[in-house]
Design a protein around this motif. Structure first.
Motif, PDB file in Angstrom:
ATOM      1  N   MET A  53       9.913  -8.810 -13.637  1.00  0.00           N
ATOM      2  CA  MET A  53      10.969  -9.069 -12.676  1.00  0.00           C
ATOM      3  C   MET A  53      10.481 -10.002 -11.573  1.00  0.00           C
ATOM      4  O   MET A  53      11.162 -10.975 -11.203  1.00  0.00           O
ATOM      5  CB  MET A  53      11.469  -7.759 -12.064  1.00  0.00           C
ATOM      6  N   LEU A  54       9.292  -9.731 -11.039  1.00  0.00           N
ATOM      7  CA  LEU A  54       8.752 -10.564  -9.967  1.00  0.00           C
ATOM      8  C   LEU A  54       8.503 -11.986 -10.456  1.00  0.00           C
ATOM      9  O   LEU A  54       8.751 -12.957  -9.732  1.00  0.00           O
ATOM     10  CB  LEU A  54       7.467  -9.939  -9.429  1.00  0.00           C
ATOM     11  N   TRP A  55       7.989 -12.114 -11.677  1.00  0.00           N
ATOM     12  CA  TRP A  55       7.786 -13.437 -12.271  1.00  0.00           C
ATOM     13  C   TRP A  55       9.098 -14.208 -12.323  1.00  0.00           C
ATOM     14  O   TRP A  55       9.120 -15.438 -12.191  1.00  0.00           O
ATOM     15  CB  TRP A  55       7.190 -13.288 -13.668  1.00  0.00           C
ATOM     16  N   SER A  56      10.203 -13.488 -12.498  1.00  0.00           N
ATOM     17  CA  SER A  56      11.523 -14.107 -12.577  1.00  0.00           C
ATOM     18  C   SER A  56      12.147 -14.321 -11.201  1.00  0.00           C
ATOM     19  O   SER A  56      13.290 -14.779 -11.111  1.00  0.00           O
ATOM     20  CB  SER A  56      12.451 -13.230 -13.431  1.00  0.00           C
ATOM     21  N   GLY A  57      11.418 -13.972 -10.142  1.00  0.00           N
ATOM     22  CA  GLY A  57      11.914 -14.181  -8.792  1.00  0.00           C
ATOM     23  C   GLY A  57      12.833 -13.097  -8.277  1.00  0.00           C
ATOM     24  O   GLY A  57      13.555 -13.301  -7.297  1.00  0.00           O
ATOM     25  N   VAL A  58      12.797 -11.923  -8.910  1.00  0.00           N
ATOM     26  CA  VAL A  58      13.683 -10.819  -8.514  1.00  0.00           C
ATOM     27  C   VAL A  58      12.899  -9.801  -7.704  1.00  0.00           C
ATOM     28  O   VAL A  58      11.912  -9.243  -8.204  1.00  0.00           O
ATOM     29  CB  VAL A  58      14.301 -10.138  -9.750  1.00  0.00           C
ATOM     30  N   PRO A  59      13.296  -9.523  -6.454  1.00  0.00           N
ATOM     31  CA  PRO A  59      12.596  -8.514  -5.650  1.00  0.00           C
ATOM     32  C   PRO A  59      12.654  -7.138  -6.291  1.00  0.00           C
ATOM     33  O   PRO A  59      13.697  -6.730  -6.812  1.00  0.00           O
ATOM     34  CB  PRO A  59      13.355  -8.524  -4.316  1.00  0.00           C
ATOM     35  N   VAL A  60      11.537  -6.428  -6.250  1.00  0.00           N
ATOM     36  CA  VAL A  60      11.424  -5.080  -6.800  1.00  0.00           C
ATOM     37  C   VAL A  60      11.306  -4.098  -5.629  1.00  0.00           C
ATOM     38  O   VAL A  60      10.276  -4.053  -4.956  1.00  0.00           O
ATOM     39  CB  VAL A  60      10.209  -4.950  -7.733  1.00  0.00           C
ATOM     40  N   VAL A  61      12.368  -3.353  -5.380  1.00  0.00           N
ATOM     41  CA  VAL A  61      12.354  -2.347  -4.318  1.00  0.00           C
ATOM     42  C   VAL A  61      11.745  -1.076  -4.886  1.00  0.00           C
ATOM     43  O   VAL A  61      12.272  -0.495  -5.844  1.00  0.00           O
ATOM     44  CB  VAL A  61      13.766  -2.077  -3.770  1.00  0.00           C
ATOM     45  N   THR A  62      10.632  -0.624  -4.304  1.00  0.00           N
ATOM     46  CA  THR A  62       9.920   0.518  -4.875  1.00  0.00           C
ATOM     47  C   THR A  62       9.525   1.511  -3.797  1.00  0.00           C
ATOM     48  O   THR A  62       9.503   1.182  -2.603  1.00  0.00           O
ATOM     49  CB  THR A  62       8.662   0.044  -5.646  1.00  0.00           C
ATOM     50  N   LYS A  63       9.217   2.725  -4.245  1.00  0.00           N
ATOM     51  CA  LYS A  63       8.721   3.777  -3.352  1.00  0.00           C
ATOM     52  C   LYS A  63       7.560   4.467  -4.043  1.00  0.00           C
ATOM     53  O   LYS A  63       7.735   5.068  -5.104  1.00  0.00           O
ATOM     54  CB  LYS A  63       9.824   4.800  -3.048  1.00  0.00           C
ATOM     55  N   PRO A  64       6.345   4.380  -3.486  1.00  0.00           N
ATOM     56  CA  PRO A  64       5.189   4.998  -4.140  1.00  0.00           C
ATOM     57  C   PRO A  64       5.182   6.514  -3.994  1.00  0.00           C
ATOM     58  O   PRO A  64       5.632   7.065  -2.987  1.00  0.00           O
ATOM     59  CB  PRO A  64       3.992   4.377  -3.414  1.00  0.00           C
ATOM     60  N   GLY A  65       4.666   7.161  -5.034  1.00  0.00           N
ATOM     61  CA  GLY A  65       4.479   8.604  -4.996  1.00  0.00           C
ATOM     62  C   GLY A  65       3.004   8.950  -4.909  1.00  0.00           C
ATOM     63  O   GLY A  65       2.193   8.154  -4.423  1.00  0.00           O
ATOM     64  N   GLU A  66       2.633  10.114  -5.423  1.00  0.00           N
ATOM     65  CA  GLU A  66       1.251  10.579  -5.303  1.00  0.00           C
ATOM     66  C   GLU A  66       0.404  10.218  -6.520  1.00  0.00           C
ATOM     67  O   GLU A  66      -0.764   9.885  -6.396  1.00  0.00           O
ATOM     68  CB  GLU A  66       1.227  12.104  -5.093  1.00  0.00           C
ATOM     69  N   GLN A  67       0.988  10.293  -7.720  1.00  0.00           N
ATOM     70  CA  GLN A  67       0.200  10.072  -8.932  1.00  0.00           C
ATOM     71  C   GLN A  67       0.156   8.603  -9.310  1.00  0.00           C
ATOM     72  O   GLN A  67       0.963   7.799  -8.826  1.00  0.00           O
ATOM     73  CB  GLN A  67       0.743  10.920 -10.098  1.00  0.00           C
ATOM     74  N   PHE A  68      -0.776   8.268 -10.194  1.00  0.00           N
ATOM     75  CA  PHE A  68      -0.979   6.867 -10.581  1.00  0.00           C
ATOM     76  C   PHE A  68       0.312   6.197 -11.033  1.00  0.00           C
ATOM     77  O   PHE A  68       0.653   5.092 -10.589  1.00  0.00           O
ATOM     78  CB  PHE A  68      -2.027   6.788 -11.705  1.00  0.00           C
ATOM     79  N   ALA A  69       1.037   6.849 -11.951  1.00  0.00           N
ATOM     80  CA  ALA A  69       2.231   6.226 -12.531  1.00  0.00           C
ATOM     81  C   ALA A  69       3.306   5.939 -11.492  1.00  0.00           C
ATOM     82  O   ALA A  69       4.176   5.096 -11.717  1.00  0.00           O
ATOM     83  CB  ALA A  69       2.803   7.123 -13.629  1.00  0.00           C
ATOM     84  N   ALA A  70       3.246   6.633 -10.365  1.00  0.00           N
ATOM     85  CA  ALA A  70       4.234   6.453  -9.303  1.00  0.00           C
ATOM     86  C   ALA A  70       3.773   5.472  -8.230  1.00  0.00           C
ATOM     87  O   ALA A  70       4.466   5.279  -7.227  1.00  0.00           O
ATOM     88  CB  ALA A  70       4.556   7.797  -8.652  1.00  0.00           C
ATOM     89  N   ARG A  71       2.615   4.829  -8.431  1.00  0.00           N
ATOM     90  CA  ARG A  71       2.070   3.919  -7.425  1.00  0.00           C
ATOM     91  C   ARG A  71       1.851   2.504  -7.969  1.00  0.00           C
ATOM     92  O   ARG A  71       1.422   1.605  -7.235  1.00  0.00           O
ATOM     93  CB  ARG A  71       0.755   4.478  -6.870  1.00  0.00           C
TER      94      ARG A  71
END
Length: 209
Positions: free
Chosen positions: A102-120
């Motif tokens: 998505m970022l390569w395509s110029g689309v902002p990625v709105v994210t929220k990190p969690g505690e575990q690896f897969a969520a960060r």
């Protein structure tokens, strides 16, 4: 792709099993707050599509606000990504490869990190492309950030231009440098082994193992 020409396109191209009621509630509220917006949702099966529409209706969102995308070849998939305006990440398991695409395509990625690896992972990815402002710390911040980008076209466009400019200057897509750094770490690991040292954390920083 079946997308309205003049709509704000929120996008969720994560696997559907990553979506929980928590973020889905936020997405549906965004659709209700942002006029002429749609959610572009990746769903390959009729069962998934029916369930998503059922859950949307339960939250007061009509079926015409959800546009489904099916599976396709990788080149075709990457080619369509730039049609999205804002990518909405999932929480328990973030977008990984999808975030990079998505970022390569110029689309902002709105994210929220969690505690575990897969969520960060996504927070690490947007930081590596020089856009830490896309990271929200709470559900409320995530909602507010997505809403602001959807209703402030100048800010959204500036962010898209920043992403495209950063591709060539930030570490995320610098594959050659990644390979060189990885090789250097492997050499450090071999040197430790040759010197009879036990395994330990490795760093490329000056003065560290």
């Amino acid at each position: 792709m079946g997308l309205p020409e003049d709509a704000v396109v929120f996008c969720s191209f994560n696997n559907h099993n990553k979506v929980s009621p928590v973020e889905f509630d936020i997405w549906m509220d965004l659709l209700k707050q942002v006029d002429n917006s749609v959610l572009w949702f990746l769903a390959a099966s009729d069962i998934v599509r029916a369930n998503i529409l059922k859950e949307a209706e339960a939250r007061g969102v009509f079926a015409d606000r959800i546009v489904f995308a099916g599976r396709c070849s990788t080149p075709d998939h990457v080619a369509r990504l730039s049609l999205a305006d804002i990518f909405l990440d999932t929480f328990a398991c973030n977008a990984h490869t999808t975030a990079s695409e998505m970022l390569w395509s110029g689309v902002p990625v709105v994210t929220k990190p969690g505690e575990q690896f897969a969520a960060r992972v996504a927070a690490s990815i947007v930081s590596a492309v020089g856009c830490p402002e896309l990271i929200a710390e709470t559900d409320e911040e995530y909602h507010a950030l997505a809403l602001r980008l959807a209703t402030q076209p100048e800010e959204l466009q500036a962010l898209r231009e920043k992403l495209k400019a950063n591709i060539a200057t930030t570490p995320l897509y610098n594959t050659e440098q990644y390979v060189r750094d990885f090789e250097a770490l492997i050499e450090k690991a071999i040197l430790r082994y040759d010197n009879g040292l036990k395994p330990d954390h490795l760093s490329l920083a000056e003065g560290k193992v």
